[in-house]
Design an enzyme around this catalytic site. Structure first.
Site, PDB file in Angstrom:
ATOM      1  CG  HIS A  66      -7.853  -5.929  -6.040  1.00 22.06           C
ATOM      2  ND1 HIS A  66      -7.377  -4.667  -5.794  1.00 22.06           N
ATOM      3  CD2 HIS A  66      -9.124  -5.948  -5.550  1.00 22.06           C
ATOM      4  CE1 HIS A  66      -8.329  -3.956  -5.188  1.00 22.06           C
ATOM      5  NE2 HIS A  66      -9.389  -4.714  -5.034  1.00 22.06           N
ATOM      6  N   GLY A  98     -11.248  -6.259   0.003  1.00 25.40           N
ATOM      7  CA  GLY A  98     -12.406  -6.173   0.895  1.00 25.40           C
ATOM      8  C   GLY A  98     -12.446  -7.133   2.061  1.00 25.40           C
ATOM      9  NE  ARG A 108      -8.563   1.819   2.341  1.00 25.43           N
ATOM     10  CZ  ARG A 108      -7.719   2.765   1.957  1.00 25.43           C
ATOM     11  NH1 ARG A 108      -6.723   2.475   1.159  1.00 25.43           N
ATOM     12  NH2 ARG A 108      -7.849   4.005   2.379  1.00 25.43           N
ATOM     13  CD  GLN A 135       2.930  -4.159  -5.889  1.00 24.85           C
ATOM     14  OE1 GLN A 135       2.711  -3.007  -5.573  1.00 24.85           O
ATOM     15  NE2 GLN A 135       1.965  -5.053  -6.095  1.00 24.85           N
ATOM     16  CG  MET A 158      -1.992  -1.081   1.172  1.00 17.41           C
ATOM     17  SD  MET A 158      -3.011  -1.135   2.671  1.00 17.41           S
ATOM     18  CE  MET A 158      -1.914  -2.009   3.797  1.00 17.41           C
ATOM     19  CB  CYS A 213      -1.310   0.501  -9.349  1.00 17.33           C
ATOM     20  SG  CYS A 213      -1.480   2.217  -8.816  1.00 17.33           S
TER      21      CYS A 213
END
Length: 337
Positions: A166, A208, A229, A65, A13, A95
């Site tokens: 993702h 999520g 997150r 990454q 992130m 991204c």
């Protein structure tokens, strides 16, 4: 070749998973695989590679990454990562920001599976550590399962065996990166189908996921989960990872003990010229939903950025939590009686 157990990974992130956060996270979970922020090949080849690649050996298992689309440059950077002691190199094909699109980095590469295969192949030729790919389930109107299947099949033909999915498509025109994490619907079943079609591949799901129970449900179908997150904003989630997903003992450290372990690290960083706020911003969520958590966050947020801020800011914030928790226990005992 290094074998990593990616049952649970903390997502890369930007601005969040720097070396200070990763040191903190490793105190809570010994087994989660940690990922750096995305670093572009240009930054490593033309910039201060030591600063970008620096990490504490306690952070391992740790993956770098990379963002890029030139096979030779990616191979050079993968080699740097291996020489620095990283356990894995991951290519960002997820991204959606305009800035990276303009440089042919990130999700736009999903429209060019052969180029991604060339990149992965070049990186694999350069290193002996695992080379993996993190991608979306589609982009814009290129979002059919057939196109995703072709993408994965093309990359897998290089020998790449780990795909971090993702489970949202990316909309490259009209949505911000933040909106691209929230608006396109999650389609976990698409990742599940990939695993059925490619049982020999390691498929990790991302997007999520907020609880350990959700993680356990996903690993009934897939090889692992990647949490972003929630692992940052509610870092104590990591405390359940070692036992629940790896069958290992959980850390015996309490929240307060984790912070005590951070103090010598922070003091050393302060002596090296790091600003206190650059470290403490990562620990604000450790008392998430607990008595004193709000006071802890507020005190650090109001004081850590001040010129000359010292470790006393953290120590005072811990005292505030301790007092509030003692008061909550006393109130509970009084009510019980």
């Amino acid at each position: 070749m290094t074998h990593l157990s990616r049952k649970f990974c903390v997502a890369p992130m930007l601005d969040w998973t720097d070396r200070h956060y990763r040191y903190f996270a490793r105190l809570i979970s010994k087994h989660a695989v940690l990922y750096t922020e995305m670093i572009t090949t240009g930054a490593l080849i033309h910039g201060d590679r030591e600063r970008y690649l620096q990490f504490n050996t306690q952070e391992s298992p740790l993956a770098l990454q990379l963002g890029g689309s030139h096979p030779k440059e990616l191979a050079i950077c993968a080699k740097m990562a291996e020489e620095m002691g990283y356990d894995e190199v991951n290519l960002n094909v997820g991204c959606p920001s305009d800035r990276v699109q303009n440089n042919m980095i990130g999700a736009c590469l999903m429209g060019h599976p052969e180029l991604v295969a060339d990149c992965i192949d070049a990186m694999q030729q350069a290193v002996s550590i695992p080379v993996t790919v993190k991608h979306r389930i589609g982009i814009d109107d290129q979002d059919s399962y057939a196109e995703l299947h072709h993408f994965v099949k093309t990359i897998a033909a290089t020998g790449c065996s780990t795909f971090i999915v993702h489970a949202r498509k990316a909309i490259l025109q009209g949505l911000s990166p933040k909106e691209n994490r929230e608006i396109p619907p999650l389609k976990y079943d698409v990742a599940y189908q990939l695993k059925k079609d490619f049982p020999e591949l390691e498929i990790i799901i991302n997007g999520g996921i907020k609880t350990i129970n959700e993680c356990l449900e996903h690993v009934n179908h897939l090889d692992g989960v990647m949490v972003g997150r929630e692992a940052y904003q509610n870092p104590w989630l990591l405390n359940q990872v070692d036992q629940s997903l790896y069958g290992a003992p959980d850390s015996t450290l309490s929240r307060h003990q984790v912070l005590e372990e951070m103090i010598p690290y922070i003091e050393e960083e302060l002596n090296n010229g790091t600003y206190l706020g650059h470290i403490t911003r990562h620990i604000l969520g450790i008392f998430h939903s607990m008595p004193g958590g709000r006071k802890f966050r507020r005190y650090i947020s109001e004081n850590a950025h001040k010129p000359g801020a010292t470790i006393d800011v953290l120590k005072n914030a811990i005292k505030l939590v301790t007092q509030e928790q003692a008061a909550a226990l006393e109130a509970r005992a009084t009510n019980h009686n």
